[in-house]
Each structure stands twice: as structure tokens, then as C-alpha cells.
Design an enzyme around this catalytic site. Structure first.
Site, PDB file in Angstrom:
ATOM      1  N   ASP A   1      -1.202  37.422  63.669  1.00 39.97           N
ATOM      2  CA  ASP A   1      -1.770  36.649  64.790  1.00 39.97           C
ATOM      3  C   ASP A   1      -3.300  36.768  64.843  1.00 39.97           C
ATOM      4  O   ASP A   1      -4.014  35.776  64.872  1.00 39.97           O
ATOM      5  CB  ASP A   1      -1.239  37.204  66.129  1.00 39.97           C
ATOM      6  CG  ASP A   1       0.002  36.486  66.609  1.00 39.97           C
ATOM      7  OD1 ASP A   1       0.077  35.266  66.466  1.00 39.97           O
ATOM      8  OD2 ASP A   1       0.906  37.170  67.134  1.00 39.97           O
TER       9      ASP A   1
ATOM     10  N   GLU B   1      -5.484  34.570  71.320  1.00 39.64           N
ATOM     11  CA  GLU B   1      -5.625  36.031  71.244  1.00 39.64           C
ATOM     12  C   GLU B   1      -7.022  36.496  71.629  1.00 39.64           C
ATOM     13  O   GLU B   1      -7.984  35.738  71.557  1.00 39.64           O
ATOM     14  CB  GLU B   1      -5.316  36.508  69.814  1.00 39.64           C
ATOM     15  CG  GLU B   1      -4.031  35.938  69.217  1.00 39.64           C
ATOM     16  CD  GLU B   1      -2.764  36.333  69.988  1.00 39.64           C
ATOM     17  OE1 GLU B   1      -2.803  37.303  70.775  1.00 39.64           O
ATOM     18  OE2 GLU B   1      -1.744  35.648  69.831  1.00 39.64           O
TER      19      GLU B   1
ATOM     20  N   ASP C   1      -3.923  27.856  68.341  1.00 38.98           N
ATOM     21  CA  ASP C   1      -2.814  28.811  68.415  1.00 38.98           C
ATOM     22  C   ASP C   1      -2.668  29.372  66.998  1.00 38.98           C
ATOM     23  O   ASP C   1      -2.224  28.676  66.087  1.00 38.98           O
ATOM     24  CB  ASP C   1      -1.522  28.107  68.863  1.00 38.98           C
ATOM     25  CG  ASP C   1      -0.464  29.107  69.287  1.00 38.98           C
ATOM     26  OD1 ASP C   1      -0.509  30.246  68.802  1.00 38.98           O
ATOM     27  OD2 ASP C   1       0.413  28.734  70.097  1.00 38.98           O
TER      28      ASP C   1
ATOM     29  N   ILE D   1      -0.758  31.691  65.592  1.00 42.26           N
ATOM     30  CA  ILE D   1       0.646  31.575  65.175  1.00 42.26           C
ATOM     31  C   ILE D   1       1.409  31.088  66.397  1.00 42.26           C
ATOM     32  O   ILE D   1       1.502  31.793  67.400  1.00 42.26           O
ATOM     33  CB  ILE D   1       1.264  32.916  64.704  1.00 42.26           C
ATOM     34  CG1 ILE D   1       0.574  33.406  63.445  1.00 42.26           C
ATOM     35  CG2 ILE D   1       2.774  32.719  64.430  1.00 42.26           C
ATOM     36  CD1 ILE D   1       1.198  34.667  62.850  1.00 42.26           C
ATOM     37  N   ASP D   2       1.895  29.879  66.317  1.00 40.93           N
ATOM     38  CA  ASP D   2       2.735  29.369  67.395  1.00 40.93           C
ATOM     39  C   ASP D   2       4.184  29.558  66.955  1.00 40.93           C
ATOM     40  O   ASP D   2       4.533  29.247  65.813  1.00 40.93           O
ATOM     41  CB  ASP D   2       2.432  27.889  67.630  1.00 40.93           C
ATOM     42  CG  ASP D   2       3.251  27.328  68.780  1.00 40.93           C
ATOM     43  OD1 ASP D   2       3.351  28.012  69.817  1.00 40.93           O
ATOM     44  OD2 ASP D   2       3.808  26.226  68.633  1.00 40.93           O
TER      45      ASP D   2
ATOM     46  N   THR E   1       5.738  32.752  67.507  1.00 44.12           N
ATOM     47  CA  THR E   1       5.703  34.126  66.972  1.00 44.12           C
ATOM     48  C   THR E   1       7.114  34.673  66.766  1.00 44.12           C
ATOM     49  O   THR E   1       7.369  35.387  65.792  1.00 44.12           O
ATOM     50  CB  THR E   1       4.929  35.051  67.948  1.00 44.12           C
ATOM     51  OG1 THR E   1       3.749  34.352  68.341  1.00 44.12           O
ATOM     52  CG2 THR E   1       4.542  36.342  67.296  1.00 44.12           C
TER      53      THR E   1
ATOM     54  N   SER F   1       8.364  26.593  67.707  1.00 43.41           N
ATOM     55  CA  SER F   1       6.958  26.194  67.511  1.00 43.41           C
ATOM     56  C   SER F   1       6.702  24.696  67.559  1.00 43.41           C
ATOM     57  O   SER F   1       7.610  23.884  67.727  1.00 43.41           O
ATOM     58  CB  SER F   1       6.420  26.757  66.187  1.00 43.41           C
ATOM     59  OG  SER F   1       6.785  25.918  65.095  1.00 43.41           O
TER      60      SER F   1
ATOM     61  N   ASP G   1      -0.609  25.490  72.992  1.00 41.60           N
ATOM     62  CA  ASP G   1       0.793  25.291  72.613  1.00 41.60           C
ATOM     63  C   ASP G   1       1.145  23.810  72.424  1.00 41.60           C
ATOM     64  O   ASP G   1       2.257  23.505  71.998  1.00 41.60           O
ATOM     65  CB  ASP G   1       1.731  25.894  73.672  1.00 41.60           C
ATOM     66  CG  ASP G   1       1.913  27.395  73.473  1.00 41.60           C
ATOM     67  OD1 ASP G   1       1.938  27.840  72.310  1.00 41.60           O
ATOM     68  OD2 ASP G   1       2.010  28.124  74.478  1.00 41.60           O
TER      69      ASP G   1
HETATM   70  N1  A3P Z   1       8.956  31.820  79.340  1.00 43.04           N
HETATM   71  C1  A3P Z   1       8.367  30.897  78.613  1.00 43.04           C
HETATM   72  N2  A3P Z   1       8.526  29.597  78.894  1.00 43.04           N
HETATM   73  C2  A3P Z   1       7.951  28.642  78.143  1.00 43.04           C
HETATM   74  N3  A3P Z   1       7.181  28.906  77.060  1.00 43.04           N
HETATM   75  C3  A3P Z   1       6.973  30.177  76.745  1.00 43.04           C
HETATM   76  C4  A3P Z   1       7.562  31.244  77.476  1.00 43.04           C
HETATM   77  N4  A3P Z   1       7.197  32.398  76.903  1.00 43.04           N
HETATM   78  C5  A3P Z   1       6.403  32.066  75.853  1.00 43.04           C
HETATM   79  N5  A3P Z   1       6.269  30.733  75.770  1.00 43.04           N
HETATM   80  C6  A3P Z   1       5.462  29.956  74.841  1.00 43.04           C
HETATM   81  O1  A3P Z   1       6.319  29.280  73.923  1.00 43.04           O
HETATM   82  C7  A3P Z   1       5.641  29.229  72.699  1.00 43.04           C
HETATM   83  C8  A3P Z   1       6.609  28.964  71.594  1.00 43.04           C
HETATM   84  O2  A3P Z   1       7.205  27.728  71.833  1.00 43.04           O
HETATM   85  P1  A3P Z   1       8.603  27.318  71.217  1.00 43.04           P
HETATM   86  O3  A3P Z   1       9.639  27.726  72.193  1.00 43.04           O
HETATM   87  O4  A3P Z   1       8.456  25.835  71.117  1.00 43.04           O
HETATM   88  O5  A3P Z   1       8.726  28.000  69.912  1.00 43.04           O
HETATM   89  C9  A3P Z   1       4.959  30.554  72.611  1.00 43.04           C
HETATM   90  O6  A3P Z   1       3.858  30.451  71.760  1.00 43.04           O
HETATM   91  P2  A3P Z   1       3.434  31.734  70.857  1.00 43.04           P
HETATM   92  O7  A3P Z   1       4.555  31.996  69.924  1.00 43.04           O
HETATM   93  O8  A3P Z   1       2.207  31.213  70.235  1.00 43.04           O
HETATM   94  O9  A3P Z   1       3.166  32.865  71.802  1.00 43.04           O
HETATM   95  C10 A3P Z   1       4.536  30.837  74.058  1.00 43.04           C
HETATM   96  O10 A3P Z   1       3.226  30.440  74.349  1.00 43.04           O
HETATM   97 MG    MG Z   2       2.100  29.208  71.019  1.00 42.81          MG
HETATM   98 MG    MG Z   3       0.645  32.077  69.309  1.00 47.06          MG
HETATM   99 MG    MG Z   4       1.951  34.321  72.075  1.00 46.14          MG
END
Ligand code: A3P
Ligand code: MG
Ligand code: MG
Ligand code: MG
Length: 394
Positions: free
Chosen positions: A91, A117, A179, A181-182, A184, A302, A331
Site C-alpha cells: 500500500d 495512506e 488509491d 491499492i483498492d 486490499t 475493487s 474509491d
Molecule cells: N464498511 C464499508 N463500507 C463500504 N466501503 C468500505 C467499507 N470498509 C471499507 N470500504 C471501502 O471499500 C473499498 C473496497 O471496495 P470493494 O468492496 O469494491 O472492493 C476499500 O478500499 P481499500 O481496499 O482501498 O481500503 C474501502 O475504502
Molecule cells: Mg479503496
Molecule cells: Mg486502498
Molecule cells: Mg484502505
């Protein structure tokens, strides 16, 4: 036939490629477009050419770093798999690399970055070792690429590059939105993730680059997210008014992509988050049932969802965070322009376009709805009805 073979063999009838919507002459090259016929496209694309090249380079370098780290995670034994530090390293490393590369590629521009970050944890007791690992990783990626060989980055340089991402963004001037790493959680599981970079200009997203290192080059319609080695890794990119293009991460031959324009819900399929905590899956299923969608939902992590939708692998993406969650601009910014420029629409539940000009958060009415232009009115109607039904059943 897959994209790789089409690119490698230009004599093949490329109209058979489901993603290809234009002639081979329209492979990403503004020079083939006449200024008189499409002046807006030419103007828009030319205005951000430098930025697009810089963004593609930065994101490709970060994708290489993430691929290396994901391989290390997946090859590690069970005990060290529970150790989340490789994710952390990836990340931060990805954010440092994108931030540094953008500044090196665009030295004359004022630099503002809104990114996920910051270095706070790295600077706490015990963070030094991780910081050193990140620094080595970033330097290794730059050395193997041969870029910026004039300098080796120090731990201080890495902290500085990461913390450039503290900008508040907003409606004035230019801001990069990242982002690193979207998805994660998907990254850690060995599934989908994305490196998502967008440029805001006066509050509007004008450019987006989305690297999806694990996304097959061929369609994932029907839920198949697995592919032969060498056939995964997509880079989507868009400039406002210029359409959306996709190229393999390890090649520069791009094809124009477009959303699936069906108006028949029976032919439409739904993408949603893999993580149930990120979106209310029960609400999405009641909506698509009401609409008449037949196919089961495809759950992926993601902004790879936006990329896959932009090339027509699926037709609908619904995201309904649980109460109290605030969506962040990184995001959605890159994914949003990738889908819009491919002919799709991205709105909130009220049907309003997403507003990226309000700072680090999106100020949203309830959820995010993505589909093509023909299906949007009936989808929004189904969304509203399902939300009302859900509320009255509580
Ligand atoms: N409770 C929540 N509700 C909605 N989105 C959330 C969440 N917790 C984390 N996320 C977000 O959902 C992103 C991932 O989306 P997806 O569900 O489409 O894979 C995460 O990005 P990161 O992985 O960059 O932190 C984070 O920002
Ligand atoms: Mg993200
Ligand atoms: Mg991320
Ligand atoms: Mg994150």
C-alpha cells in the site's frame, strides 16, 4: 480469441473482439481524428496528454510493485500469511511510487495529491523496519525499470512522497486522486485489486487510469475471474471527451472499449463488492429481481468492477454501504471516468452524478448506481422502490 492474440496478430479480423468498438486506426492515437469532425475530443485529449502519459507510467510502476508483493504473500507459508505487513508495504510502496513518478514526470506543474495512506504509523515506534522495506522495494522497482537512475530514494524521500497525499482536493485547481491499492482484502486473498489514479481539474474528474493486475484480458461475464498465466493484467485509461481504452499491463497496444448498451434487463448482470460488509447485498438482490435480471451477481473486489463494466462484461454495479459509512473520492474517481467515457452512467440514488469537488469524501445520497444510459431510468426506479420497501419492512 483473446486480446493478446488480437494485438499480436493484427491481420486477424479484429471486429470479432467483443471489446473492440472502432477500427484498428482508432487504437489510441489522437492523430487519426480530424479536428473539424470532433474538435471537443481533440481539445480535451490534447489538453491532458502529458498528464495521461505520466499517470500511465506511475500506475504501471506501482502495479509491478503490487504484483511482486502479492506473489510474495501467496507464496508465503500459512504462519506468515496471517502477518499483514506485506499488504502494508505494498500500500505505502504503491503510493510512494505513484507520488514520486508523477512529480518526476511533471516537474513544472504544481503538485497536489489526495491519497488514501499517510506515514503516521510508519513514523511510530516499530515503523522503521517497515519503512526500510518499503524504501528498498521502491528502489528495486525503479532500478529494474531503469527509470530515474540518477537517484536512490532515502527513507525520508519515501515519507515525503507518501505525505504529499494529504491534500484536501476541492473545486479549485488540479488535484491527483490516488488509491494505491483498492480492494486490499482482495489483494490479500489473491483476488482482484486495482491501482486507481484520477486527475481532478476545477472539481471535475478529467482523467483516470485504472490498473487491474489480476483482471483477465478476456471477459469475466458469467463470473469467470480466472485465466491462463499471461492473459491477465489490464490497464484502463480515459480522458474527458476522449473515450475509454484498455491495454494489457505489459503492452502498449490499446483498444477502445464501450459499455454493454442493452436495454433488456434479462441480458444484464450485476457486479457488487465481494465483501458483504462493504455493500448491502440483500438490497441489490431485491433491486435486480424487481428489474428482471436473470444472471446471478458477480462479486469482485475493487474498482476492477468499473473496468470490467466499461468493456461490457457486466451491465450493472450497485454499491449500498451500511449506515454511517462515508465514501472516499479515491474509491470511485478513476472508475467513474472509465465507465462514463465508455458510455455508462454513474449516479447516486437520486440520479445525480457523483460530485468529486467536496474534498476527500463524496457527499452522497445513499448509494452508487452504475449502468448504461438505456437501463438507468428503470434501474433507478427499482432502486427507489426497493429502498422504500426495505424501510417499510423495518
Ligand atoms: N464498511 C464499508 N463500507 C463500504 N466501503 C468500505 C467499507 N470498509 C471499507 N470500504 C471501502 O471499500 C473499498 C473496497 O471496495 P470493494 O468492496 O469494491 O472492493 C476499500 O478500499 P481499500 O481496499 O482501498 O481500503 C474501502 O475504502
Ligand atoms: Mg479503496
Ligand atoms: Mg486502498
Ligand atoms: Mg484502505
Amino acid at each position: 480469441m483473446n486480446l493478446v492474440s488480437i494485438i499480436a496478430k493484427p491481420e486477424i479480423t479484429i471486429t470479432k473482439n467483443p471489446y473492440l468498438v472502432s477500427s484498428p486506426l482508432l487504437f489510441f492515437s489522437n492523430k487519426t481524428k480530424s479536428e473539424t469532425s470532433i474538435p471537443r475530443v481533440l481539445f480535451s485529449s490534447m489538453s491532458y496528454n502529458k498528464e495521461l502519459a505520466a499517470a500511465k507510467k506511475a500506475v504501471s510502476l506501482a502495479a509491478r510493485l503490487c504484483q511482486k508483493m502479492q506473489k510474495a504473500i501467496l507464496q508465503s507459508d500459512v504462519q506468515s500469511k496471517s502477518d499483514k505487513s506485506p499488504v502494508t508495504v505494498a500500500d505505502y510502496g504503491s503510493q510512494a511510487l505513484v507520488s514520486y513518478a508523477l512529480q518526476r514526470e511533471l516537474p513544472s506543474e504544481q503538485f497536489s495529491l489526495v491519497a488514501e495512506e499517510d506515514s503516521e504509523d510508519l513514523l511510530k515506534d516499530g515503523g522503521q523496519e517497515t519503512l526500510e522495506r518499503i524504501t528498498k522495494l521502491v528502489n528495486d522497482i525503479l532500478a529494474s525499470d531503469g527509470s530515474y537512475s540518477d537517484c536512490t530514494l532515502s527513507t525520508e524521500d519515501i515519507v515525503k512522497a507518501i505525505d504529499c497525499g494529504k491534500s484536501e482536493g476541492g473545486s479549485r485547481g488540479r488535484h491527483w486522486v490516488l488509491d494505491p491499492i483498492d480492494g486490499t482484502k482482495g489483494f490479500l486473498r489473491g483476488n482482484q485489486y486495482a491501482i486507481a489514479l484520477a486527475l481532478l481539474d476545477e472539481g471535475t474528474v478529467v482523467l483516470g487510469v485504472l490498473a487491474c493486475p489480476n483482471l483477465p484480458l478476456t471477459s469475466i461475464a458469467g463470473g469467470s475471474q480466472h485465466s491462463l498465466p499471461g492473459e491477465v493484467g489490464c490497464l484502463f485509461f480515459s480522458v474527458v471527451g476522449g473515450g475509454t481504452y484498455m491495454q494489457p499491463l505489459d503492452s502498449s497496444s490499446a483498444v477502445k472499449v464501450q459499455v454493454n448498451a442493452t436495454d433488456n434487463p434479462e441480458e444484464a448482470s450485476l457486479f457488487e463488492s465481494y465483501e458483504a460488509a462493504h455493500s448491502m447485498h440483500d438490497l441489490s438482490s431485491s433491486i435486480v429481481k424487481k428489474l428482471g435480471v436473470k444472471a446471478p451477481p458477480v462479486r469482485i473486489d475493487s474498482q476492477a468492477k468499473y473496468g470490467a463494466l466499461s468493456r461490457g462484461d457486466g451491465v450493472i454495479y450497485l454499491r449500498f454501504p451500511h449506515k454511517g459509512y462515508r465514501e472516499k473520492i479515491w474509491d470511485h474517481a478513476a472508475g467513474c471516468i472509465v465507465v462514463s467515457e465508455a458510455g455508462g452512467l454513474v449516479t447516486d440514488v437520486a440520479g445525480n452524478p457523483l460530485d468529486f469537488s467536496k474534498g476527500r469524501y463524496l457527499d452522497l445520497d445513499t448509494g452508487i448506481i452504475v449502468t448504461n444510459q438505456k437501463l438507468m431510468p428503470s434501474l433507478l426506479k427499482a432502486v427507489r422502490e426497493s429502498i422504500e420497501e426495505k424501510a417499510s419492512s423495518l
